[in-house]
Design an enzyme around this catalytic site. Structure first.
Site, mmCIF file in Angstrom:
data_model
loop_
_atom_site.group_PDB
_atom_site.id
_atom_site.type_symbol
_atom_site.label_atom_id
_atom_site.label_comp_id
_atom_site.label_asym_id
_atom_site.label_seq_id
_atom_site.Cartn_x
_atom_site.Cartn_y
_atom_site.Cartn_z
ATOM 1 N N GLU A 60 0.811 -1.217 0.000
ATOM 2 C CA GLU A 60 0.000 0.000 0.000
ATOM 3 C C GLU A 60 0.852 1.279 0.000
ATOM 4 O O GLU A 60 0.349 2.354 -0.322
ATOM 5 C CB GLU A 60 -0.949 -0.015 1.207
ATOM 6 C CG GLU A 60 -2.003 -1.110 1.064
ATOM 7 C CD GLU A 60 -2.815 -1.366 2.323
ATOM 8 O OE1 GLU A 60 -3.989 -1.743 2.197
ATOM 9 O OE2 GLU A 60 -2.278 -1.227 3.438
ATOM 10 N N ASP A 72 -11.945 -6.900 -2.736
ATOM 11 C CA ASP A 72 -12.807 -8.093 -2.577
ATOM 12 C C ASP A 72 -14.184 -7.634 -2.111
ATOM 13 O O ASP A 72 -14.387 -6.454 -1.838
ATOM 14 C CB ASP A 72 -12.188 -9.062 -1.551
ATOM 15 C CG ASP A 72 -12.003 -8.399 -0.190
ATOM 16 O OD1 ASP A 72 -10.906 -7.869 0.060
ATOM 17 O OD2 ASP A 72 -12.961 -8.352 0.593
#
Ligand code: ADE
Length: 232
Positions: free
Chosen positions: A13, A200
């Protein structure tokens, strides 16, 4: 002078942002490495906090106390709780809530932090606006929505828990750090926003989807952060 603290929980990230920045100093505190320097001509401190709410809150407080950041951005991935947010899309926080806070036995609302009189921590209106506008410019093919981040020390990967968070918190995405960063920023009076790309759907497919899509999703979020910071 403006100085933006950028927090990601995991290497994937923050790595892209660290690669792009000009580093002037690396400082270690609480086992975290804080990269000071500039990114797109803006003063930044970029750090991997580690996963979960305690790591993220500690990290935010260090950014505020030691580095005196003026703004905080949390970048990363999340599970979608909103049918209009698909894998790869981006959510910009309007606010953030702890979905695992429960002191209802003493009359508090589910999610309310006792004795704070607060359940949702509001993100900064200007940072939200800049993030939304910048996203449309730099990621024109990606859907961006603003909404609520629901955070807890849990990876959400079943329909029942997902439904519980939707019904009780009206969350748009689930992740594991945002509300604690929001909470720390709120207590210190520092403006913040959370940028999360969807990796997701926070249901039975999450176990398969997350490892497949986390890298691409994290890149979408980081790209937006890199381009928005000079406009704050
Ligand atoms: N981060 C990415 N996907 C997540 C999920 N399903 N639950 C919690 N954190 C996440």
């Amino acid at each position: 002078m403006k100085k933006i603290g950028i927090i990601g929980a995991m290497d994937l990230e923050v790595d892209a942002l660290k690669k792009e920045m000009q580093v002037s100093n690396i400082v270690k505190r609480a086992s975290m490495e804080f990269y000071e320097g500039t990114l797109n001509d803006t003063n930044v401190v970029i750090v991997k906090s580690g996963i979960g709410k305690v790591n993220a809150a500690l990290c935010a407080q260090i950014l505020i106390d030691i580095f005196e950041v003026t703004h905080i951005i949390n970048t990363g991935v999340a599970g979608s709780l909103n049918a209009d947010l698909d894998i790869g899309d981006i959510l910009v926080s309007t606010d953030a809530v702890h979905h695992d806070m429960n002191v209802t036995i003493f009359g508090y609302q589910l999610g309310e932090v006792p004795q704070m009189g607060l359940r949702e921590f509001p993100a900064d209106a200007h940072m939200i606006e800049v993030a939304m506008e910048t996203c449309k410019e730099v990621n024109p093919d990606i859907t961006v929505r603003s909404g609520r981040v629901a955070s807890g020390d849990q990876f959400i990967s079943d329909k029942a828990t997902k439904q519980f968070i939707i019904e009780n918190f009206k969350g748009d995405c689930a992740e594991m750090e945002g509300a604690s960063i929001a909470h720390a920023a709120y207590l210190n009076g520092i403006p913040f926003v959370i940028i999360r790309a969807i990796s997701d759907k926070a249901d039975d497919s999450a176990e398969m989807d997350y490892p497949t899509f986390e890298k691409a999703a994290a890149k979408h979020s980081a790209k937006l952060v890199a381009h928005m910071i000079c406009k704050l």
